[in-house]
Scaffold this motif. Structure first.
Motif, short mmCIF file in Angstrom:
data_model
loop_
_atom_site.label_atom_id
_atom_site.label_comp_id
_atom_site.label_asym_id
_atom_site.label_seq_id
_atom_site.Cartn_x
_atom_site.Cartn_y
_atom_site.Cartn_z
N ILE A 120 0.85 -1.19 0.00
CA ILE A 120 0.00 0.00 0.00
C ILE A 120 0.88 1.24 0.00
CG2 ILE A 120 -1.82 1.25 1.23
CD1 ILE A 120 -2.46 -1.43 2.65
N ALA A 121 0.61 2.17 -0.90
CA ALA A 121 1.43 3.39 -0.98
C ALA A 121 0.53 4.62 -0.95
CB ALA A 121 2.27 3.39 -2.25
N ILE A 149 4.72 5.76 2.42
CA ILE A 149 4.24 7.12 2.22
C ILE A 149 5.14 7.83 1.21
CG2 ILE A 149 3.70 9.34 3.30
CD1 ILE A 149 3.54 7.85 5.99
N ILE A 150 4.52 8.35 0.17
CA ILE A 150 5.22 9.13 -0.84
C ILE A 150 4.71 10.56 -0.77
CG2 ILE A 150 5.70 9.43 -3.31
CD1 ILE A 150 4.87 6.42 -3.60
N MET A 186 2.17 8.20 -8.29
CA MET A 186 1.65 6.91 -8.74
C MET A 186 2.71 6.13 -9.51
SD MET A 186 -2.20 8.08 -9.94
CE MET A 186 -2.82 6.43 -10.34
N GLU A 187 3.45 6.81 -10.36
CA GLU A 187 4.51 6.14 -11.12
C GLU A 187 5.58 5.58 -10.18
OE1 GLU A 187 4.31 8.74 -15.28
OE2 GLU A 187 5.68 9.33 -13.68
N TYR A 188 5.94 6.36 -9.17
CA TYR A 188 6.95 5.90 -8.22
C TYR A 188 6.42 4.72 -7.40
CZ TYR A 188 10.71 6.08 -4.78
OH TYR A 188 11.78 5.77 -3.98
N ALA A 189 5.17 4.79 -7.01
CA ALA A 189 4.57 3.72 -6.22
C ALA A 189 4.57 2.40 -6.98
CB ALA A 189 3.15 4.10 -5.82
N LEU A 239 -2.81 2.12 -4.45
CA LEU A 239 -2.33 3.49 -4.42
C LEU A 239 -3.39 4.35 -3.74
CD1 LEU A 239 -0.96 1.93 -6.83
CD2 LEU A 239 -0.61 4.15 -7.89
N VAL A 240 -2.98 5.13 -2.76
CA VAL A 240 -3.93 5.92 -1.96
C VAL A 240 -3.63 7.40 -2.13
CG1 VAL A 240 -4.94 6.29 0.31
CG2 VAL A 240 -3.98 4.03 -0.27
N TRP A 241 -4.55 8.12 -2.80
CA TRP A 241 -4.43 9.58 -2.86
C TRP A 241 -4.86 10.13 -1.51
CZ3 TRP A 241 -7.81 10.73 -7.84
CH2 TRP A 241 -7.19 10.16 -8.96
#
Length: 338
Positions: free
Chosen positions: A7-8, A41-42, A82-85, A94-96
């Motif tokens: 999960i990111a 977390i990004i 998203m690309e990095y995740a 992917l969590v905004w």
């Protein structure tokens, strides 16, 4: 050994150090309490000059920080994250997440349950953001049947509701959907409206889009926040002073404004599938809006007030907010008469 979904979180930020610090403090603490591997977390910092980058590097060493130059806006920052995740972290979900909210104490626990259950690998799940003062009032969610989900009672019989579109404040997206649908459109809608367009695209591709009241947060929602999401012609009527009206006109061509002409034109049902939209469409939209502003002052007051009351009922804010909005108009008119 059972594979735990990765999960990111993706958090776009710019010059809101205190907000960013607050959300990262909440997230890192809850993730630590859950003691569950694979939650990352990004933060995409789009050119902050207020010390946000240094704060993250000093206080949150586990956060993956992506730096940009201020040209990304919301959609560009989300796409970078998203690309990095996907490419660097191999995230399954992917969590905004916006930085100006306070998540509930069980937020991460509920998110992990959603992602680990296996029941949402073909579903985009949107959370809800409640007002900190009026705690039953949902101020950010999205639309169902073309109307906002604005009160917690909407979930009285179920924790989930089908959605037409989602606000980007809290959105959980399975990687398999991203691989089929792609990323938000950073060209047509670089800022406002990109979240709506993306959820529309997801639904058109045949995936579910839902709200979940298990993913809750709160925010300090002001009267100004409420009025700036009202239709521009209503704002024009409610704010009759020249400075406010000039700001509304300028907002039509500003990416920072939530009802600019690029958003209006590109989200129109006739234009969503078009790769190129003629410039005259935007020009016509601009002229049309300005003409509507000018006409408002000449329409019968009873008609205008009836339209505003209908809008307020549909939005379903607390009575105190309705009173404050109307009172602003009354005070403005009194000031003009003095």
């Amino acid at each position: 050994m059972t594979h735990l979904p990765q999960i990111a979180f993706i958090i776009p930020v710019r010059n809101r150090r205190n907000y960013t610090n607050n959300i990262l403090t909440q997230l890192t603490w809850q993730i630590k309490q859950e003691n569950r591997q694979g939650v990352s977390i990004i933060v995409v910092d789009d050119g902050s000059t207020d010390g946000t980058k240094e704060m993250i590097q000093t206080q949150f060493s586990s956060v993956f920080l992506i730096e940009a130059d201020g040209s990304l806006w919301w959609a560009g920052a989300i796409v970078k994250g998203m690309e990095y995740a996907i490419n660097a972290l191999e995230a399954d979900y992917l969590v905004w997440l916006n930085d100006d909210i306070c998540i509930t104490d069980n937020f991460i626990n509920n998110l992990i349950k959603i992602c680990d259950s296996g029941n949402y690998d073909s579903t985009v799940v949107g959370g809800i953001v409640l007002d900190q003062t009026y705690t039953d009032w949902i101020v950010y969610s999205g639309l169902k049947d073309r109307k906002p989900v604005s009160h917690i009672n909407a979930f009285s019989t179920s924790d989930e509701l089908e959605a037409d579109v989602l606000c980007g404040n809290i959105v959980v997206i399975p990687r398999k959907i991203v691989e089929q649908v792609g990323f938000p459109d950073t060209v047509k809608l670089p800022h406002h409206g990109s979240d709506y367009e993306y959820s529309m695209r997801v639904k058109k591709a045949g995936f579910r889009v839902i709200f979940s009241c298990n993913l809750k947060a709160s925010t300090d929602y002001t009267i100004s926040d409420f009025t700036r999401y009202m239709p521009y012609w209503m704002q024009w009527y409610l704010q009759p002073d020249l400075a406010s009206r000039w700001k509304i006109i300028k907002g039509l061509t500003s990416l920072k404004a939530n009802q600019n002409i690029w958003l209006i034109v590109n989200l129109h049902s006739q234009n969503r599938e078009k790769q190129m939209i003629p410039i005259w469409n935007y020009l016509f939209c601009y002229i049309n809006k300005v003409i509507r502003f000018l006409i408002v002052d000449f329409l019968p007051k009873d008609y205008i007030q009836s339209r505003i009351q209908n809008h307020l009922r549909e939005q379903n804010p607390p009575a105190a907010i309705i009173e404050a909005v109307i009172q602003r108009k009354v005070i403005s008119e009194k000031e003009r008469l003095i």
